[in-house]
Design an enzyme around this catalytic site. Structure first.
Site, short mmCIF file in Angstrom:
data_model
loop_
_atom_site.label_atom_id
_atom_site.label_comp_id
_atom_site.label_asym_id
_atom_site.label_seq_id
_atom_site.Cartn_x
_atom_site.Cartn_y
_atom_site.Cartn_z
N ASN A 1 6.54 1.81 -5.26
CA ASN A 1 6.99 1.39 -6.58
C ASN A 1 6.15 1.98 -7.72
OD1 ASN A 1 9.33 0.00 -6.96
ND2 ASN A 1 8.37 -1.98 -7.34
N ARG B 1 14.22 -3.78 -5.81
CA ARG B 1 12.83 -3.47 -6.14
C ARG B 1 12.69 -3.29 -7.64
NH1 ARG B 1 9.74 -1.40 -2.02
NH2 ARG B 1 8.04 -1.87 -3.46
N PRO C 1 0.83 -1.20 0.00
CA PRO C 1 0.00 0.00 0.00
C PRO C 1 0.87 1.26 0.00
CG PRO C 1 -0.84 -1.59 1.58
CD PRO C 1 0.49 -2.11 1.11
N GLU C 2 0.52 2.21 -0.86
CA GLU C 2 1.27 3.47 -0.92
C GLU C 2 0.47 4.55 -0.19
OE1 GLU C 2 3.34 4.25 -4.58
OE2 GLU C 2 3.29 2.14 -5.15
N LYS D 1 3.35 6.02 4.67
CA LYS D 1 2.83 4.66 4.74
C LYS D 1 2.49 4.22 6.16
CE LYS D 1 5.52 3.31 0.66
NZ LYS D 1 6.51 2.36 0.11
N ARG E 1 11.72 10.81 11.74
CA ARG E 1 12.51 10.05 10.75
C ARG E 1 11.90 10.09 9.36
NH1 ARG E 1 12.84 5.88 15.03
NH2 ARG E 1 11.22 4.72 13.92
#
Length: 305
Positions: free
Chosen positions: A202, A295, A2-3, A52, A159
């Protein structure tokens, strides 16, 4: 995986149907029994997504942090409210009603179900179940699921790179530009680095770079400032479409027929993603797939030369 748009939609679903309600928490699978006991019976006061990651804040300033990872998904049952008017028109959520089931992960799937009783029994390895009087949310397969305090939330957020939904300011854009343009790392890797920008995975990585006609191997420091700013603004644009529609629609400016096909079929939504060996939609050169840091990367060696 999931993006960013998917996680924001999940947070919006919790905002619609859980925030302000007392929540029963359990771990049918048993792996999250202690964490569920900490928040069981508390009122949910906030649902927030950054990139995410999703954060559910309960009273007593306890937070449930969720990272779906590759396999995670939420299943909602019962009263599942529409997220946006556009999503209702598209049929991805539907009007609020009982006996509705919605799976929210990389993609969304909605169906009417004939529940013999409410709540429905958990099926499979449900890590955590959150339930109000009208709605159930079952979590399966997350990479991270933990109850933390406000200080730990701040540490996690520190972060992460900027997310346009939570911080679409000139300062956020400048931070993104500086992070890209000071590094020799290929821009195709930098866009996937969640410490540089939150939420891109991706699919969006491949599509953003094609829309910009950028070679993914170009070192960040060699990408012009105007190009980097254009990347940020295109991410703002595409992320908004994803949140409103529940789909990664990246082929805008098309004929009504092409747009209709894209909404019905995932394979018709993208310029290059998962189109290796097929002709580029612009120049007819075959799309290339290669591995970049383990990836899959999709790009056009002509238009992105």
């Amino acid at each position: 995986m999931p993006e960013g748009h998917s996680v924001h939609r999940i947070a919006l679903q919790f905002e619609r149907d859980f925030v302000g309600h007392r929540v029963a928490a359990s771990s049918p699978q048993g792996r999250f029994a202690e964490g569920a006991a900490e928040i069981d019976g508390l009122t949910l006061v906030e649902a927030r997504a950054v990139g995410k990651q999703m954060f559910l804040r309960f009273e007593n300033d306890l937070w449930l942090r969720i990272h779906l990872g590759i396999y995670g998904a939420w299943d909602f049952f019962g009263t599942v409210s529409p997220i946006t008017s556009e999503s209702e028109a598209l049929g991805s959520m539907g009007a609020p009603r009982l006996r509705r089931a919605v799976r929210m992960a990389e993609t969304e799937n909605t169906k009417d179900v004939d529940l013999e009783s409410f709540p429905p029994p958990p099926v499979g390895a449900v890590r955590v179940r959150l339930m109000t009087d009208a709605t159930v949310a079952d979590l399966r397969g997350p990479t991270a699921c933990e109850v933390i305090g406000a200080d730990q939330v701040a540490t996690v957020l520190a972060r992460l790179g900027p997310d346009p939904v939570t911080d679409n300011t000139p300062e956020a854009e400048d931070r993104f530009v500086a992070s890209i343009r000071t590094k020799p790392t290929p821009v195709g890797l930098l866009l996937m680095d969640q410490s540089i920008v939150s939420g891109i995975g991706n699919v969006y990585r491949a599509e953003l770079l094609f829309r910009a006609r950028l070679n993914p191997h170009t070192p960040g420091k060699n990408v012009s400032e105007d190009q980097v700013r254009a990347l940020w603004r295109d991410w703002v644009y595409l992320l908004d479409i994803g949140i409103r529609t529940g789909m990664m629609l990246t082929m805008d400016g098309q004929t009504p027929e092409v747009e209709a096909a894209a909404r019905l079929n995932r394979s018709d939504r993208y310029w290059v993603y998962k189109r290796e060996g097929l002709p580029c939609r612009v120049c007819s050169t075959h799309i290339v797939m290669e591995l970049m840091a383990s990836r899959k990367l999709y790009w056009c060696p002509n238009d992105q030369a």
